[in-house]
Design a protein around this motif. Structure first.
Motif, mmCIF file in Angstrom:
data_model
loop_
_atom_site.group_PDB
_atom_site.id
_atom_site.type_symbol
_atom_site.label_atom_id
_atom_site.label_comp_id
_atom_site.label_asym_id
_atom_site.label_seq_id
_atom_site.Cartn_x
_atom_site.Cartn_y
_atom_site.Cartn_z
ATOM 1 N N HIS A 212 -22.129 44.642 18.814
ATOM 2 C CA HIS A 212 -23.409 45.339 18.956
ATOM 3 C C HIS A 212 -23.555 46.092 20.281
ATOM 4 O O HIS A 212 -24.630 46.508 20.631
ATOM 5 C CB HIS A 212 -24.552 44.332 18.803
ATOM 6 C CG HIS A 212 -24.497 43.229 19.824
ATOM 7 N ND1 HIS A 212 -23.671 42.139 19.679
ATOM 8 C CD2 HIS A 212 -25.135 43.073 21.001
ATOM 9 C CE1 HIS A 212 -23.818 41.341 20.725
ATOM 10 N NE2 HIS A 212 -24.687 41.886 21.535
ATOM 11 N N ARG A 213 -22.485 46.280 20.993
ATOM 12 C CA ARG A 213 -22.548 46.949 22.281
ATOM 13 C C ARG A 213 -22.819 48.446 22.112
ATOM 14 O O ARG A 213 -22.245 49.097 21.242
ATOM 15 C CB ARG A 213 -21.225 46.746 23.016
ATOM 16 C CG ARG A 213 -21.268 47.166 24.464
ATOM 17 C CD ARG A 213 -20.025 46.682 25.155
ATOM 18 N NE ARG A 213 -19.289 47.849 25.592
ATOM 19 C CZ ARG A 213 -18.091 47.835 26.109
ATOM 20 N NH1 ARG A 213 -17.461 46.710 26.228
ATOM 21 N NH2 ARG A 213 -17.503 48.918 26.500
ATOM 22 N N GLU A 214 -23.683 48.997 22.961
ATOM 23 C CA GLU A 214 -23.987 50.433 22.956
ATOM 24 C C GLU A 214 -22.776 51.169 23.528
ATOM 25 O O GLU A 214 -22.354 50.911 24.658
ATOM 26 C CB GLU A 214 -25.223 50.713 23.802
ATOM 27 C CG GLU A 214 -25.640 52.162 23.829
ATOM 28 C CD GLU A 214 -26.167 52.657 22.502
ATOM 29 O OE1 GLU A 214 -26.007 53.846 22.217
ATOM 30 O OE2 GLU A 214 -26.725 51.845 21.745
ATOM 31 N N ARG A 215 -22.234 52.089 22.745
ATOM 32 C CA ARG A 215 -21.037 52.810 23.192
ATOM 33 C C ARG A 215 -21.314 54.292 23.231
ATOM 34 O O ARG A 215 -21.689 54.889 22.238
ATOM 35 C CB ARG A 215 -19.882 52.503 22.260
ATOM 36 C CG ARG A 215 -19.504 51.035 22.339
ATOM 37 C CD ARG A 215 -18.301 50.742 21.518
ATOM 38 N NE ARG A 215 -17.881 49.371 21.797
ATOM 39 C CZ ARG A 215 -17.415 48.553 20.905
ATOM 40 N NH1 ARG A 215 -17.268 48.945 19.676
ATOM 41 N NH2 ARG A 215 -17.062 47.345 21.233
ATOM 42 N N ASP A 216 -21.081 54.865 24.399
ATOM 43 C CA ASP A 216 -21.287 56.293 24.596
ATOM 44 C C ASP A 216 -20.145 56.822 25.449
ATOM 45 O O ASP A 216 -20.058 56.500 26.639
ATOM 46 C CB ASP A 216 -22.631 56.540 25.286
ATOM 47 C CG ASP A 216 -22.879 58.010 25.552
ATOM 48 O OD1 ASP A 216 -22.202 58.861 24.936
ATOM 49 O OD2 ASP A 216 -23.740 58.310 26.400
#
Length: 161
Positions: free
Chosen positions: A118-122
């Protein structure tokens, strides 16, 4: 004189061998790095500035060591490949790439199991170290060093480092 002709042959062989080895190293490094960077980008992960700097320094040092090679004092009976596109060179690059790609794919698959789902990846965002990033960084650099080591052409065509 015969000595001058012999020296021209030695230097010519050394130049040909160095050129072929540089092309092999560059081809392998480009192929494996392209895969590694694609994995990171598709997962929304990027390399840190320190990682990229270390990579560039290490690559430059490896090329420096390889470029310092000298021809043998005597002309060897062994002949180098005549072209960068010879069957030997192409098979060597394909085989090495297959081995490195298989290792990288297996390690990336294992590292992905340890990444939070669920990590935000950008990819354009701030650098955040993670398991996948670290594994790709380490394996790419191990692959680069092994590529330089395996493809250095020493005896019978060049002096050993």
């Amino acid at each position: 004189s015969i000595g001058a002709g012999l020296q021209v042959l030695q230097q010519g062989r050394a130049t040909l061998v160095t050129t072929i080895q540089m092309f092999k190293i560059l081809a392998l490094n480009c192929l494996i790095t392209a895969y590694g960077l694609s994995v990171l980008y598709l997962d929304g992960i990027k390399n840190g500035d320190t990682q990229v700097t270390m990579s560039a320094i290490m690559n430059a040092l490896c090329f420096l060591f390889v470029s310092r090679a000298k021809p043998l004092k005597t002309l060897s009976a062994a002949r180098p490949p005549t072209s960068v596109l010879s069957a030997y060179v192409l098979a060597s690059v394909a085989g090495q790439f297959a081995c490195q790609l298989a290792a990288l794919m297996a390690l990336v698959a294992e590292a992905a199991t340890h990444e939070p789902a669920h990590r935000e990846r950008d990819p354009e965002g701030k650098f955040e170290p993670g398991v996948l990033n670290t594994v790709v960084f380490l394996v790419l650099h191990l692959a680069q060093v092994s590529t330089f080591t395996v493809n250095y052409t020493g005896h019978p065509l060049m002096e050993s480092l």
